[in-house]
Scaffold this motif. Structure first.
Motif, mmCIF file in Angstrom:
data_model
loop_
_atom_site.group_PDB
_atom_site.id
_atom_site.type_symbol
_atom_site.label_atom_id
_atom_site.label_comp_id
_atom_site.label_asym_id
_atom_site.label_seq_id
_atom_site.Cartn_x
_atom_site.Cartn_y
_atom_site.Cartn_z
ATOM 1 N N MET A 142 4.808 -5.753 -22.013
ATOM 2 C CA MET A 142 3.953 -4.684 -21.580
ATOM 3 C C MET A 142 4.908 -3.712 -21.033
ATOM 4 S SD MET A 142 0.870 -6.882 -20.118
ATOM 5 C CE MET A 142 -0.013 -5.622 -19.477
ATOM 6 N N GLY A 143 6.209 -3.696 -20.766
ATOM 7 C CA GLY A 143 6.876 -2.866 -19.662
ATOM 8 C C GLY A 143 6.476 -2.513 -18.613
ATOM 9 N N ASP A 144 6.753 -1.462 -17.915
ATOM 10 C CA ASP A 144 6.405 -1.024 -16.518
ATOM 11 C C ASP A 144 4.816 -0.945 -16.755
ATOM 12 O OD1 ASP A 144 8.846 -1.677 -15.193
ATOM 13 O OD2 ASP A 144 9.355 0.396 -15.431
ATOM 14 N N ARG A 145 4.111 -1.372 -15.838
ATOM 15 C CA ARG A 145 2.838 -1.003 -15.484
ATOM 16 C C ARG A 145 2.463 -0.640 -14.214
ATOM 17 N NH1 ARG A 145 1.629 0.195 -20.176
ATOM 18 N NH2 ARG A 145 1.376 -1.466 -21.692
ATOM 19 N N TRP A 146 1.896 0.597 -13.961
ATOM 20 C CA TRP A 146 1.283 1.077 -12.743
ATOM 21 C C TRP A 146 -0.232 0.814 -12.738
ATOM 22 C CZ3 TRP A 146 5.060 2.659 -9.094
ATOM 23 C CH2 TRP A 146 6.386 2.665 -9.673
ATOM 24 N N VAL A 147 -0.575 0.660 -11.223
ATOM 25 C CA VAL A 147 -2.073 0.519 -11.235
ATOM 26 C C VAL A 147 -2.406 1.383 -9.926
ATOM 27 C CG1 VAL A 147 -2.232 -1.804 -12.238
ATOM 28 C CG2 VAL A 147 -1.773 -1.778 -9.739
ATOM 29 N N ASP A 190 -3.510 11.772 -19.041
ATOM 30 C CA ASP A 190 -2.363 11.130 -18.461
ATOM 31 C C ASP A 190 -2.027 11.370 -16.875
ATOM 32 O OD1 ASP A 190 -2.180 9.657 -20.764
ATOM 33 O OD2 ASP A 190 -0.458 10.620 -21.631
ATOM 34 N N PRO A 191 -1.789 10.452 -16.268
ATOM 35 C CA PRO A 191 -1.499 10.790 -14.673
ATOM 36 C C PRO A 191 -0.207 11.485 -14.708
ATOM 37 C CG PRO A 191 -1.836 8.366 -14.884
ATOM 38 C CD PRO A 191 -1.924 9.088 -16.453
ATOM 39 N N LEU A 192 -0.041 12.429 -13.722
ATOM 40 C CA LEU A 192 1.109 13.216 -13.544
ATOM 41 C C LEU A 192 1.649 12.927 -12.344
ATOM 42 C CD1 LEU A 192 2.747 16.009 -14.131
ATOM 43 C CD2 LEU A 192 1.123 16.831 -12.849
ATOM 44 N N ALA A 250 6.070 1.989 -5.361
ATOM 45 C CA ALA A 250 4.923 3.060 -5.199
ATOM 46 C C ALA A 250 5.203 4.393 -5.587
ATOM 47 C CB ALA A 250 4.197 2.925 -4.001
ATOM 48 N N LYS A 251 4.236 5.381 -6.120
ATOM 49 C CA LYS A 251 4.509 6.512 -6.375
ATOM 50 C C LYS A 251 2.950 7.371 -6.269
ATOM 51 C CE LYS A 251 4.464 6.077 -11.562
ATOM 52 N NZ LYS A 251 5.291 6.129 -12.575
ATOM 53 N N MET A 252 3.053 8.486 -6.197
ATOM 54 C CA MET A 252 1.857 9.357 -5.884
ATOM 55 C C MET A 252 1.628 9.812 -7.538
ATOM 56 S SD MET A 252 2.326 11.269 -2.292
ATOM 57 C CE MET A 252 4.088 11.338 -2.530
ATOM 58 N N ALA A 294 -0.051 4.718 -6.894
ATOM 59 C CA ALA A 294 0.269 3.891 -8.040
ATOM 60 C C ALA A 294 1.181 2.865 -7.637
ATOM 61 C CB ALA A 294 0.512 4.509 -9.156
ATOM 62 N N TYR A 295 1.049 1.497 -7.735
ATOM 63 C CA TYR A 295 1.809 0.485 -7.434
ATOM 64 C C TYR A 295 2.325 -0.207 -8.752
ATOM 65 C CZ TYR A 295 -0.687 1.091 -3.130
ATOM 66 O OH TYR A 295 -1.628 1.386 -2.007
ATOM 67 N N ARG A 296 3.639 -0.366 -8.824
ATOM 68 C CA ARG A 296 4.376 -1.050 -10.039
ATOM 69 C C ARG A 296 3.946 -2.654 -10.066
ATOM 70 N NH1 ARG A 296 10.299 -2.088 -11.135
ATOM 71 N NH2 ARG A 296 10.452 -2.560 -13.199
ATOM 72 N N LEU A 297 3.343 -3.146 -10.982
ATOM 73 C CA LEU A 297 3.142 -4.350 -11.046
ATOM 74 C C LEU A 297 4.534 -5.239 -11.110
ATOM 75 C CD1 LEU A 297 0.015 -4.657 -13.583
ATOM 76 C CD2 LEU A 297 0.058 -4.786 -11.108
#
Length: 190
Positions: free
Chosen positions: A87-92, A121-123, A110-112, A74-77
């Protein structure tokens, strides 16, 4: 509507809410138990000596495994895009993440994450990250399993992200224009 009917409807609503809470707790418990089992298997398996880097240390408090799911990156917008919209932090998690940044380098966090087919919800995961060309792409471990990816020069290379026995090899392509660095990061199809 009389008082008995209202009381009956309120009672049904309370029972439904309790049932939903119980189901959610059972899912969370099953995911945690599965992650612990994977984590124990990962610890016994060891690590890949080919891609050892400083950014590989596991962050405490983040589950280092994949519970009943697949791993994605996942990448932080860019916060300047999302903060004005409250919108706060958004990860895509796109298969192809492509952006440009002004200047001679490109930086993204980025994060896994573990994603399952049930729509939970993603972990967030913690695992190993490595750059095949550290002079082109540098990795810096941040808190909570987040890694800062800094593309320093144009070219092509790979990033390797692994957690819970799963590995993602990301293809990084960078191009320098007169006023910006254009980068595309492609992860294999889910």
């Amino acid at each position: 509507m009389n008082t008995r009917t209202t009381a009956l409807l309120v009672g049904i609503a309370v029972i439904a809410a309790l049932g939903l809470t119980t189901v959610q707790r059972e899912r969370a418990h099953a995911a945690t138990a599965s992650a612990r089992a994977v984590m124990a298997g990962t610890a016994a398996a060891g690590s890949d000596a080919d891609v050892q880097t400083e950014a590989q240390r596991t962050t405490p408090g983040v589950i280092a495994g994949v519970p009943k799911s697949r791993m994605v990156v996942a990448y932080r917008l860019d916060p300047s895009v999302t903060s004005g919209l409250f919108m706060g932090d958004r990860w895509v998690t796109p298969e192809r993440y492509a952006f440009a940044q002004e200047g001679t380098k490109f930086v993204v966090q980025a994060k896994m994450q573990a994603i399952d087919d049930e729509g939970s919800d993603p972990l967030d995961l913690s695992g190993n990250w490595a750059s095949r060309d550290p002079e082109m792409v540098a990795l810096t471990r941040e808190a909570d399993g987040v890694v800062t990816i800094e593309v320093r020069k144009p070219g092509r290379t790979e990033l390797v992200a692994s957690a819970g026995g799963q590995t993602r090899t990301l293809q990084v392509t960078a191009k320098q224009t007169p006023d910006s660095m254009q980068v595309a990061i492609v992860q294999p199809a889910r």
